[in-house]
Design a protein around this motif. Structure first.
Motif, mmCIF file in Angstrom:
data_model
loop_
_atom_site.group_PDB
_atom_site.id
_atom_site.type_symbol
_atom_site.label_atom_id
_atom_site.label_comp_id
_atom_site.label_asym_id
_atom_site.label_seq_id
_atom_site.Cartn_x
_atom_site.Cartn_y
_atom_site.Cartn_z
ATOM 1 N N TYR A 113 -0.193 6.316 -6.956
ATOM 2 C CA TYR A 113 -1.403 7.053 -7.358
ATOM 3 C C TYR A 113 -1.103 8.546 -7.400
ATOM 4 O O TYR A 113 -1.471 9.254 -8.337
ATOM 5 C CB TYR A 113 -2.565 6.855 -6.364
ATOM 6 N N ALA A 114 -0.410 9.023 -6.336
ATOM 7 C CA ALA A 114 -0.130 10.452 -6.255
ATOM 8 C C ALA A 114 0.797 10.873 -7.381
ATOM 9 O O ALA A 114 0.602 11.931 -7.998
ATOM 10 C CB ALA A 114 0.479 10.789 -4.903
ATOM 11 N N GLU A 156 0.830 -1.208 0.000
ATOM 12 C CA GLU A 156 0.000 0.000 0.000
ATOM 13 C C GLU A 156 0.861 1.253 0.000
ATOM 14 O O GLU A 156 0.537 2.226 -0.674
ATOM 15 C CB GLU A 156 -0.932 -0.007 1.212
ATOM 16 N N ILE A 189 0.136 3.760 -3.016
ATOM 17 C CA ILE A 189 -0.452 5.078 -2.731
ATOM 18 C C ILE A 189 0.453 6.168 -3.295
ATOM 19 O O ILE A 189 -0.009 7.127 -3.912
ATOM 20 C CB ILE A 189 -0.692 5.262 -1.216
#
Lengths: 115, 497
Positions: free
Chosen positions: B140-141, B133, B137
């Motif tokens: 994604y950013a 994760e 994450i």
């Protein structure tokens, strides 16, 4: 019974993610899915009439092992809540930026990419 | 002193240190970021000497505590990830001038690196999820880093599909925990071997959940829709990172660990899991290649090509023979370096020409010889031309298929390879050869650090075949194949015995 309800909650979340056309509703669906899994993890360690897994000096060890709930899934849930929080915060901030660019939350109108 | 935890601690620490020290000066993030990744690369090379080694976090022995396991496979993957990341940060020095905030860029990049190193090293299934994760994450950013409309859209799509797959992976972990009462990979493997657990339908449900979750993360064909949007939208170094490393470190690698070391491929074949993997691989190979043929955006074409090559890796790892595993691992390495090189090339073209449409380019070789050189090396390698990296890995995959008596699949793999050559030749004709467009008659070659990174990566691609020389193979590839093929040795290593 609890497990079936938990699975139902997961399906509610998945339904929202798959069918809804609004970005905010999709994010809510994601949150529901995460909570369903958290609930499931707690239920794995649950025991009827269980006590908190904290052993004090007055307790009998065998008695404690028989009654206490499993503490490990609770630790997992705390971690998974924090991860879920991170994802939600990022999702909401991206949704706000998308609203600034497109002026809408409707995914039918947000489709500049194709192929 | 054990060095293993430093592989996670250094990037994690630097990621939070960079925003603290470098508010004013733009050069500090560059320096710190490159220093950090270079140190990690050297450290990953040093760690070969310590294979195999197990580190118990906080001194808790398994199955109670979290373990970090450095075996042949982890060491192989660490070298790959840290080598490519170092070259990518070197490239970013000039390229990221196009964007505003270098500070946040390096911070997120190093977080992603920390997550990937953690996934590779950990021996605990929930810890694997946490590191996974952290890595995704930040991915994604970084996908939406430019905050343009398309980039945000791709980022949101990636985020939604990625989190759904993460939720399913977590559900799978919950099932495994409820069945075995343990989270340590080696301990679970021992407990699964003991009883008749493989009759339980819950276990098969968990296996399918893992297959879906990690299949989504590695963008195998029915689960691929996020990849062709997300990879082209990110800045070029990040595309290289996502396509070259993340889909492998977060997708294929955990799948290998869980299916080979935890469940055991022999047990899985009871219910046709290897056949499912094989069919998924086949669909991705052909589908990715066919869709890549019609793309006009250069980065989107590379993204579809990634899907096609992930198919090769899945096809090879579904065989379960030592030669098949060797082919899969070697293809992971060769595709990672070649595809990173191609994405860096596309970044260099975009930096100079300000377009990604291949129909608008033409004759660029005349003005940008070094970019053209590295682009050609990358595409020849992926199309499987000897003696470049991609040739050897495809050779091993096809040999493994023939040896496992799957001639039809072997011929199919050769056919897709021809298709690969087809779409890369098309790109080459449009971009590098032909008559130069008048608009580009005065363009200059890209800045020095970008070219340096590209040339170094090209050299890696050219000389990667040397991994197969017996003394080198004995150090790097053979231990990696061995640890996957014989699950008992992994259990012995972690639990002691």
């Amino acid at each position: 019974m609890e497990f079936i309800l938990c699975f139902f909650l997961l399906m509610v979340g998945l339904y929202a993610v798959v069918t809804k056309r609004n970005l905010v509703k999709i994010i809510i669906g994601l949150a529901i899915m995460e909570y369903a899994i958290n609930l499931f993890l707690i239920l794995i360690g649950y025991r009827k009439d269980g006590i908190a897994p904290i052993m004090t000096s007055t307790m009998d060890r065998v008695e404690f092992l028989r009654k206490a709930v499993d503490p490990l899934p609770q630790a997992l849930v705390i971690t998974s809540i924090v991860i879920g929080f991170g994802i939600l915060a990022l999702a909401v901030s991206i949704a706000i930026r998308i609203y600034e660019r497109f002026g809408t939350f409707d995914i039918n109108e947000i489709k500049k990419l194709k192929g | 002193m054990k060095l293993i935890p430093l592989m996670v601690a250094i990037p994690l620490g630097t990621a939070f240190f960079i925003p603290m020290v470098s508010r004013k000066n733009q050069r500090v993030p560059d320096l710190l970021g490159n220093l950090c990744t270079f140190t990690l690369f050297l450290l990953s090379l040093c760690l070969i000497r310590f294979v195999p080694q197990v580190y118990f976090m906080g001194g808790w022995k398994p199955p109670f505590g979290i373990t970090l396991v450095l075996d042949g496979l982890s060491s192989f993957m660490l070298i790959l990830v840290n080598l490519v990341t170092f070259l990518i940060t070197l490239y970013s020095i000039s390229y990221m001038e196009l964007y505003t905030s270098k500070l946040r860029y390096y911070s997120l990049l190093l977080l992603m690196l920390a997550g990937m190193n953690g996934v590779i090293l950990t021996g605990d299934i929930f810890n694997l999820f946490v590191f996974l994760e952290i890595a995704v994450i930040s991915a994604y950013a970084l996908t939406g880093f430019g905050t343009e409309a398309e980039e945000l859209e791709a980022s949101f799509k990636y985020l939604v599909l990625g989190s759904v797959s993460s939720v399913f992976i977590l559900l799978g972990i919950a099932f495994i925990y409820s069945l075995t009462g343990s989270l340590n990979l080696a301990d679970i493997s021992q407990k699964l071997a003991g009883e008749g657990i493989f009759q339980s339908p819950a276990l098969w449900f968990a296996i399918i959940l893992f297959l879906y979750g990690f299949g989504m993360k590695s963008a195998i064909m029915p689960f691929h829709p996020w990849l062709p949007d997300a990879h082209p939208s990110a800045p070029a170094p990040i595309s290289a990172m996502l396509s070259g490393l993340l889909i492998k470190a977060a997708g294929v690698y955990p799948l290998l660990r869980i299916f080979y070391n935890m469940f055991g491929m022999g047990n899985l074949s009871q219910k046709f899991i290897p056949q499912i993997l094989m069919v998924l691989g086949g669909i991705s190979m052909a589908g990715g290649a066919l869709l890549a043929l019609i793309q006009t955006d250069i980065k989107r074409m590379f993204a579809y090509s990634s899907i096609s090559h992930m198919g090769y890796i899945f096809l090879a790892l579904s065989l379960g023979t030592p030669l098949g595993i060797l082919g899969a691992l070697f293809h992971i390495f060769s595709h990672a370096v070649s595809k990173s090189l191609l994405f860096l090339t596309s970044g260099s073209l975009e930096y100079v020409l300000h377009t990604r449409d291949i129909r608008k380019m033409g004759g660029i070789e005349e003005r940008m010889p070094i970019t053209a050189f590295s682009g050609n090396i990358g595409f020849l390698s992926l199309a499987g031309i000897p003696p470049l990296a991609g040739f050897w890995s495809k050779l091993f995959i096809i040999l493994a298929l023939v040896k496992a008596e799957r001639l039809g699949w072997a011929i199919f793999a050769c056919g897709v390879s021809v298709l690969t050559l087809g779409y890369y030749l098309r790109m080459n004709r449009y971009v590098f050869f032909g008559k130069i467009k008048s608009a580009f008659r005065r363009v200059k070659e890209a800045p020095g650090t970008m070219l340096g990174a590209m040339v170094l990566l090209s050299l890696v691609v050219i000389f990667l075949g040397s991994l197969l020389i017996p003394p080198v193979k004995k150090v790097l590839l053979s231990p990696a194949v061995h640890i996957l093929y014989s699950g008992e040795d992994y259990v012995k290593l972690v639990l002691g015995g």
